[in-house]
Design a protein around this motif. Structure first.
Motif, PDB file in Angstrom:
ATOM      1  N   UNK A 277       9.950   6.907   8.761  1.00 15.71           N
ATOM      2  CA  UNK A 277       8.860   7.256   7.872  1.00 15.71           C
ATOM      3  C   UNK A 277       7.526   7.242   8.584  1.00 15.71           C
ATOM      4  N   UNK A 278       6.569   7.942   7.975  1.00 18.66           N
ATOM      5  CA  UNK A 278       5.217   7.975   8.513  1.00 18.66           C
ATOM      6  C   UNK A 278       4.482   6.716   8.056  1.00 18.66           C
ATOM      7  N   UNK A 279       4.106   5.837   8.977  1.00 16.95           N
ATOM      8  CA  UNK A 279       3.442   4.597   8.569  1.00 16.95           C
ATOM      9  C   UNK A 279       2.166   4.866   7.771  1.00 16.95           C
ATOM     10  N   UNK A 280       1.969   4.077   6.704  1.00 18.84           N
ATOM     11  CA  UNK A 280       0.775   4.212   5.868  1.00 18.84           C
ATOM     12  C   UNK A 280      -0.423   3.517   6.518  1.00 18.84           C
ATOM     13  N   UNK A 281      -0.137   2.406   7.188  1.00 17.72           N
ATOM     14  CA  UNK A 281      -1.165   1.637   7.912  1.00 17.72           C
ATOM     15  C   UNK A 281      -2.296   1.192   6.991  1.00 17.72           C
ATOM     16  N   UNK A 282      -1.910   0.625   5.861  1.00 20.05           N
ATOM     17  CA  UNK A 282      -2.842  -0.013   4.934  1.00 20.05           C
ATOM     18  C   UNK A 282      -2.346  -1.427   4.670  1.00 20.05           C
ATOM     19  N   UNK A 283      -3.204  -2.319   4.214  1.00 19.75           N
ATOM     20  CA  UNK A 283      -2.728  -3.654   3.848  1.00 19.75           C
ATOM     21  C   UNK A 283      -1.655  -3.559   2.768  1.00 19.75           C
ATOM     22  N   UNK A 284      -0.583  -4.352   2.922  1.00 20.23           N
ATOM     23  CA  UNK A 284       0.496  -4.380   1.935  1.00 20.23           C
ATOM     24  C   UNK A 284       0.639  -5.801   1.423  1.00 20.23           C
ATOM     25  N   UNK A 285       0.436  -5.971   0.113  1.00 21.61           N
ATOM     26  CA  UNK A 285       0.583  -7.269  -0.526  1.00 21.61           C
ATOM     27  C   UNK A 285       1.685  -7.162  -1.574  1.00 21.61           C
ATOM     28  N   UNK A 286       2.688  -8.035  -1.468  1.00 24.66           N
ATOM     29  CA  UNK A 286       3.797  -8.004  -2.414  1.00 24.66           C
ATOM     30  C   UNK A 286       3.902  -9.324  -3.151  1.00 24.66           C
ATOM     31  N   UNK A 287       4.101  -9.223  -4.461  1.00 25.49           N
ATOM     32  CA  UNK A 287       4.436 -10.398  -5.268  1.00 25.49           C
ATOM     33  C   UNK A 287       5.584  -9.977  -6.173  1.00 25.49           C
ATOM     34  N   UNK A 288       6.805 -10.368  -5.802  1.00 28.77           N
ATOM     35  CA  UNK A 288       7.976  -9.983  -6.590  1.00 28.77           C
ATOM     36  C   UNK A 288       8.064  -8.477  -6.744  1.00 28.77           C
ATOM     37  N   UNK A 289       8.003  -7.956  -7.976  1.00 29.65           N
ATOM     38  CA  UNK A 289       8.205  -6.530  -8.227  1.00 29.65           C
ATOM     39  C   UNK A 289       6.936  -5.689  -8.121  1.00 29.65           C
ATOM     40  N   UNK A 290       5.841  -6.274  -7.630  1.00 33.14           N
ATOM     41  CA  UNK A 290       4.583  -5.550  -7.502  1.00 33.14           C
ATOM     42  C   UNK A 290       4.201  -5.428  -6.023  1.00 33.14           C
TER      43      UNK A 290
END
Length: 317
Positions: A277-290
């Motif tokens: 995939x083409x990297x998005x290169x943005x901050x990724x924050x995950x909390x469970x299903x979000x």
């Protein structure tokens, strides 16, 4: 395994080998997926657990569901639950799963089908085995992949794609030694049926014992391989990997996977999922299903869920 196949791969369109000048991707890491349980208790392997997100981007996680042969009364699914900010791709190799969501999407997927759910701004959904499978038991095996959405698409309207196994693009390697199921993306001008917001390629490859497949791969994509069953090697350096193990490839314009000459009794071929995939290169924050870009956005997603703004369970559910 698998359900979508062909009697004679030699009749399929062939993917031409990369030019000799193409830079081969070497193997960065090989990791083993830990096992656990999801939903109401069905077994999963966390395919990408422990892999740095910098190597996964735009993928977030992938679960191998099963392979499990249920007794009568044992099949399990999930309860109603929310999602926001990404897409789920559920690929069923064996068995049947029923999807329903609060945005009106839904359907039954079985043997080679894929459901593509864009959660976007948010919804509630449920995944369950059909009643007949619960009553009879049977084989269940599939994958669920989470694909991130870029910031500008995180709050788009939810969408559901129902991709039948018969619509998957079937290809073969130059010598016919590997059957390639192109589920999404482009491979040398051939297109898979899945439509994605973030450019990706998803392939399920069945590599016959002793065969090697080298595919052209976009240089701006990342590259991952995951072994569903069997054993073989990755890269021109022949790094061993097998069932339940993930490979992270480095930079380059082609990738190579080879099947061992002898496979285990469970699998006739080396079954491998190839992802890029083409990297998005943005901050990724995950909390469970979000999955959002900031902690503030995660807190808002949780508040919206508690307040019922992500949808309601249908009255007839």
């Amino acid at each position: 395994m698998p359900a979508v196949t062909t009697d004679n791969p030699l009749l399929l369109p062939r993917v031409s080998p990369p030019p000799p000048t193409a830079e081969a991707r070497s193997v960065r890491t090989v990791s083993t997926a830990p096992q656990g349980y999801e939903g109401e208790g069905f077994p999963v392997r966390r395919a990408f657990a422990g892999i740095d997100y910098a190597h996964l981007d735009p993928f977030i996680m992938m679960d191998q569901m099963g392979e499990v042969d249920y007794e009568a009364g044992e099949p399990k699914g999930t309860a109603w639950h929310p999602h926001r900010g990404f897409e789920t791709v559920t690929y069923i190799i064996d068995g049947t799963f029923v999807h329903r969501d609060s945005h009106g999407g839904g359907g039954v997927i079985t043997d080679g089908d894929t459901q593509w759910m864009t959660a976007g701004s948010g919804l509630l959904h449920i995944e369950t085995p059909p009643e007949e499978l619960v009553l009879s038991g049977g084989l269940f095996h599939g994958l669920q992949l989470w694909v991130n959405l870029p910031r500008e698409n995180k709050m788009i309207a939810p969408k559901y794609q129902d991709l039948r196994g018969r619509n998957v693009k079937l290809l073969t390697s130059p010598d016919g030694g590997a059957l390639l199921r192109l589920i999404a993306g482009d491979l040398e001008g051939h297109a898979g049926p899945g439509a994605t917001h973030t450019p990706i390629t998803m392939i399920h490859a069945s590599v016959t014992p002793g065969a090697e497949v080298t595919l052209p791969w976009r240089a701006d994509f990342n590259a991952l391989a995951y072994a569903l069953a069997g054993s073989g090697t990755a890269g021109t350096e022949a790094r061993p990997f097998g069932t339940g193990q993930a490979v992270v490839f480095g930079h380059g314009e082609s990738l190579t996977v080879r099947a061992d000459a002898a496979q285990d009794s469970r699998s006739e071929n080396f079954e491998v999922v190839l992802l890029g995939g083409l990297p998005i290169r943005e901050p990724m924050m995950q909390y469970g299903p979000f999955v959002m870009n900031t902690h503030v956005e995660l807190a808002q997603a949780f508040e919206d869920f508690k307040s019922g703004r992500l949808g309601t369970i249908p009255a007839d559910a």
